[in-house]
Design a protein around this motif. Structure first.
Motif, mmCIF file in Angstrom:
data_model
loop_
_atom_site.group_PDB
_atom_site.id
_atom_site.type_symbol
_atom_site.label_atom_id
_atom_site.label_comp_id
_atom_site.label_asym_id
_atom_site.label_seq_id
_atom_site.Cartn_x
_atom_site.Cartn_y
_atom_site.Cartn_z
ATOM 1 N N SER A 175 0.683 -1.076 -0.011
ATOM 2 C CA SER A 175 -0.015 0.147 -0.323
ATOM 3 C C SER A 175 0.876 1.311 -0.081
ATOM 4 O O SER A 175 0.668 2.200 -0.877
ATOM 5 C CB SER A 175 -0.805 0.044 1.137
ATOM 6 O OG SER A 175 -0.191 0.132 2.666
ATOM 7 N N VAL B 68 1.437 4.410 -3.161
ATOM 8 C CA VAL B 68 1.280 5.760 -2.865
ATOM 9 C C VAL B 68 2.661 6.318 -3.410
ATOM 10 O O VAL B 68 2.622 7.550 -4.006
ATOM 11 C CB VAL B 68 0.944 6.065 -1.419
ATOM 12 C CG1 VAL B 68 1.236 7.755 -1.150
ATOM 13 C CG2 VAL B 68 -0.313 5.464 -1.107
ATOM 14 N N SER C 92 -2.214 10.574 0.251
ATOM 15 C CA SER C 92 -2.082 9.964 1.495
ATOM 16 C C SER C 92 -3.676 9.756 2.198
ATOM 17 O O SER C 92 -3.674 8.785 2.841
ATOM 18 C CB SER C 92 -1.271 10.820 2.345
ATOM 19 O OG SER C 92 -2.004 12.340 2.406
ATOM 20 N N TRP D 217 -4.961 6.842 0.759
ATOM 21 C CA TRP D 217 -4.156 5.486 1.420
ATOM 22 C C TRP D 217 -4.541 5.273 2.809
ATOM 23 O O TRP D 217 -5.036 4.290 3.265
ATOM 24 C CB TRP D 217 -2.789 5.902 1.543
ATOM 25 C CG TRP D 217 -1.903 4.857 2.326
ATOM 26 C CD1 TRP D 217 -1.510 3.705 1.871
ATOM 27 C CD2 TRP D 217 -1.638 4.847 3.490
ATOM 28 N NE1 TRP D 217 -1.001 3.060 2.652
ATOM 29 C CE2 TRP D 217 -0.612 3.692 3.865
ATOM 30 C CE3 TRP D 217 -1.443 5.990 4.510
ATOM 31 C CZ2 TRP D 217 -0.181 3.350 5.129
ATOM 32 C CZ3 TRP D 217 -0.800 5.718 5.550
ATOM 33 C CH2 TRP D 217 0.015 4.409 6.125
ATOM 34 N N GLN E 36 -6.598 2.061 4.378
ATOM 35 C CA GLN E 36 -6.046 1.185 5.536
ATOM 36 C C GLN E 36 -6.990 1.453 6.723
ATOM 37 O O GLN E 36 -7.150 0.285 7.450
ATOM 38 C CB GLN E 36 -4.618 1.927 6.137
ATOM 39 C CG GLN E 36 -3.598 1.985 4.852
ATOM 40 C CD GLN E 36 -3.389 0.406 4.887
ATOM 41 O OE1 GLN E 36 -3.212 -0.422 5.691
ATOM 42 N NE2 GLN E 36 -3.008 -0.047 3.629
#
Length: 811
Positions: free
Chosen positions: A249, A253, A293, A296, A300
């Protein structure tokens, strides 16, 4: 006396020679101090004038503050210079004794030596005094600058501006935004038609094409490459722990972000954009990082793993929750773009209020939606916990923190648009946007904590159970601690404020003439830890290698090892205090006063401590001894300075204060050796052959392998008991620890031999005498005769033997 005077003259001459050699160094040091002092006086005077005028910008004040902070750090460091030399000179003066009283005289050489030492001491104290005064002045000026900046920022936040709901400001805001956009567009169009730009592109075309090619590859193929790298990394193990998924992951990014960096580099290299466009392009990587971010984080935090997400949301709402985070990132980018437009183009305060208000409202709506999604999940979790039969608490600590954050976001989502609507745009922006950043930072901390738990579970082999381990909890606490400075900056704290706190922390605090700083404390901790480790190493070597090869008993070995441990810890503490430069002599009076009060409050503990020292030195009891104290019997397993632990025969540990072992009565069955006596009592019926009993008991005693023949066992005829003739076997055992087993074996053998020889072991008997037997006959009912019982058979002979006079006596 003459010889002493000659020695003093020699010492005085040598000291004068040393002073003469040191004069150049002192002069050089003085020149440096004067130069630094002159520069400091100019800076301090300028700072005072700027503070009094209070017209400088915040940027100028920050620059001036950094200069003052540099001087202050220099003064703090120089304040401890020559400390060792000063202590040496003070010790020399103390060695000379007190100066003579008025009217008295002393030897000329001693007087010269005393005067020389005083001159040196005063010369060395001057830099310290100057540094302390300058440090105080710099510290005060820095505090005044910080106060001015804080007041300005507070005034700006609380200052009311135009309301964005006023329609008369809307055309002006649209015109300002349009003018800024058109200015960037016209400048870019001009650059495209400029010959200089074409020439620059032509000269840098290979580099530009290479950057564009690499950028396109990273943007288009970055994510597939990241997944391929993850498939390769999983061959090294760690499958099912989530470690490589996290790494993949991050690559998903970082690779596209690298492509964006290359793209912006190619645009800058081409020169297609003008000054305004270049200023905006410089922030494109920052905006791209925000978008990537946050996306991401959404993957998550809200992507289900093992059936649940890191922050639970309602069923089938994970995609919506991730979309809300993406929208928050877009809003942060738009807000920052608006600020950059204000920097390159003139946008009025009214236009800023009108253009920023829709962003604030939309951000509040998104945060309220996020709050709603997590609130549904929290309600379901609470209901499930209440319905659980295990009696677990309804909401965990993490759930409480999540609930507080959720309610705070809900409150800010409602308050911020209202504040902005009435004209406090700066205050609204200072509430809503830091709240978004705070949510992102806390979510990142949760993700990092889970990743650390995954790594720990992989390395330790615990798997997913490592998420609930102490290591993971401590790592989460450290992550939160590290995030505090970032959160402080997000909520408006200046970097200078954080550096000021750090400087205060490094400066430490003073107690009398002693300054305790983190550096001194760290030095103390390192030296003490090294001494403690060395002590434990020596203890282990003695316990396992050296002492077992000596003839010292185990108790003595334990006393030596324990005493060495206490002495080593004490010496380590003293050496650590000395090397850390902590002069605690000024605390002697305070420590003496406190020791009196502590002595009364902790006299029991002190008594046990002293008793423990006595036990380790005198060793009346040792480890492994069989003792009896206070009605408790067992083996000594450990002797410390406060208490002694014994293990009873039922395998229970009993902690006994050492003072009870010193002041009380203690029976030690194995002190010095394990030889002890066993006593086995036995009774025989009256009329038995006593010599035969004696012979049998003696044979039984001598036949036991643990009974010593020297001294030989003995059989004692104790006397005539109420029910039996009492004997005792008394024998000395080679190991008293087996006394119960020996007694049991002897009793078994006695029972067997007496049965073979027909010797009776009697039991207690009692005769019943009834004074009025006729009462039994008259009290029987006039019905059928009662059946005879065994009691009647036993009572009747006694009734016949009764004397009539006795039968007629009192009841």
């Amino acid at each position: 006396m003459k010889r002493i005077a000659d020695l003093l003259r020699i010492w005085g001459a040598g000291l004068i020679l040393l002073i003469g050699l040191a004069l150049p160094l002192s002069a050089q040091s003085t020149e440096e101090i004067r130069a630094m002092s002159a520069e400091w006086q100019k800076t301090a005077t300028r700072a005072e004038q700027v503070i009094d005028a209070n017209r400088a910008s915040n940027a100028a004040l920050e620059q001036l503050r950094s200069e003052l902070a540099r001087f202050r750090q220099t003064f703090l460091s120089s304040g401890t210079d020559n400390a060792d030399r000063i202590r040496t000179l003070e010790g020399q003066l103390e060695a000379l004794g007190p100066p003579p009283a008025e009217g008295e005289t002393e030897a000329e050489d001693i007087a010269q030596l005393r005067a020389s030492l005083r001159d040196q001491l005063n010369a060395l104290r001057v830099p310290r005094v100057v540094s302390e005064e300058a440090y105080s002045r710099a510290d005060g000026l820095i505090a005044e600058i910080d106060k001015i900046i804080r007041e300005r920022r507070t005034k700006r936040l609380l200052e009311r501006g135009p309301s964005p709901l006023n329609p008369q400001y809307w055309p002006e805001a649209a015109a300002d935004l349009s003018d800024a956009g058109m200015a960037v567009w016209h400048e870019t169009a001009f650059q495209l038609g400029n010959d200089t730009t074409r020439e620059r592109i032509s000269n840098n075309l290979p580099a530009i094409l290479l950057l564009l090619l690499l950028s396109g590859l990273l943007l288009l193929r970055g994510r597939p490459w990241a997944r391929a790298a993850g498939s390769h990394l999983r061959q090294y193990g760690g499958g099912g722990t989530g470690v490589w998924s996290f790494v993949v992951s991050l690559l998903e990014v970082l690779l596209p972000f690298g492509g964006i960096l290359l793209l912006t580099a190619a645009i800058d290299l081409s020169g297609l954009l003008g000054l305004r466009g270049s200023l905006l392009t410089d922030y494109v990587p920052v905006w791209a990082f925000l978008l990537l971010s946050f996306h991401w984080l959404g993957e998550q935090v809200f992507k289900p793993r093992d059936g649940s997400s890191l922050i639970p949301v309602a069923d089938n709402r994970h995609q919506q929750a991730r979309l809300m985070l993406d929208l928050l990132a877009v809003l942060l980018v738009l807000k920052d773009a608006l600020i950059r437009f204000e920097q390159i183009e003139r946008i009025s305060v009214e236009a800023h209020a009108v253009l920023g208000f829709p962003l604030i409202v939309f951000a509040a709506l998104v945060m309220l939606r996020v709050q709603r999604l997590t609130a549904i999940s929290e309600t379901s979790e609470t209901q499930q916990s209440e319905d659980d039969d295990t009696g677990a608490p309804a909401v965990s600590n993490v759930g409480r923190i999540r609930s507080v954050v959720r309610r705070g976001a809900y409150t800010l989502g409602i308050v911020s648009p209202l504040v902005a609507a009435v004209g406090y745009t700066s205050a609204a922006e200072a509430l809503i946007y830091p709240a978004i950043s705070t949510l992102a930072i806390l979510a990142a901390m949760l993700v990092l904590q889970r990743f650390i738990g995954d790594v720990y579970g992989w390395l330790s082999g615990k798997g997913q159970t490592a998420q609930d381990s102490l290591f993971t909890v401590i790592s989460g606490f450290l992550l939160v601690t590290l995030s505090l400075p970032i959160l402080a900056i997000v909520w408006g704290a200046r970097v200078a404020d954080l550096t000021e706190l750090w400087s205060r922390f490094l400066a430490g605090f003073s107690i009398g003439d002693t300054r305790i700083s983190p550096t001194a404390f760290l030095s103390f901790a390192i030296v003490f830890a090294a001494g403690y480790a060395l002590t434990r190493l020596v203890q282990g070597s003695l316990r396992n290698s050296l002492l077992p090869k000596t003839k010292i008993d185990p108790g003595g070995q334990n006393a030596i090892v324990s005493g060495l441990g206490y002495a080593g810890i004490f010496i380590s503490a003293v050496v650590a205090i000395s090397l850390a430069g902590l002069d605690l002599s000024s605390l002697a009076i305070v420590a003496g006063a406190l020791s009196v009060g502590i002595g009364f409050g902790l006299q029991t503990i002190v008594s046990n401590f002293v008793s423990g020292i006595i036990l380790l030195i005198e060793r009346p009891i040792s480890k492994g001894d069989w003792i009896e104290v206070g009605g408790l019997m067992g083996y000594v397993r450990d002797i410390s300075v406060r208490s002694t632990r014994i293990e009873t025969f039922d395998r229970s540990d009993v902690i006994i204060p050492n003072s009870d072992l010193i002041t009380g009565t203690v029976t030690n069955y194995t002190r010095g050796n394990t030889v002890g006596r066993v006593i086995v009592p036995v009774g025989v019926a009256y009329g038995t052959d006593l010599r035969k009993v004696e012979s049998i008991l003696m044979e039984i005693a001598k036949a036991n392998p643990l009974v010593l023949m020297n001294p030989a066992p003995s059989v004692i005829f104790q006397g005539f008991g109420a029910d039996s003739l009492d004997f005792e076997i008394r024998a000395i055992l080679r190991d008293v620890n087996w006394v119960l087993s020996v007694k049991s074996e002897m009793n078994y053998e006695i029972a067997r031999r007496f049965h073979e020889e027909g010797i009776e072991i009697p039991f207690s008997q009692r005769d019943i005498w009834i004074r009025n037997p006729e009462a039994l006959a008259t009290s029987q009912p006039s019905g059928p005769a009662a059946p005879r019982s065994a009691v009647d058979d036993q009572v009747k002979p006694d009734l016949q033997d009764l004397d009539p006079d006795q039968a007629d006596g009192e009841d």
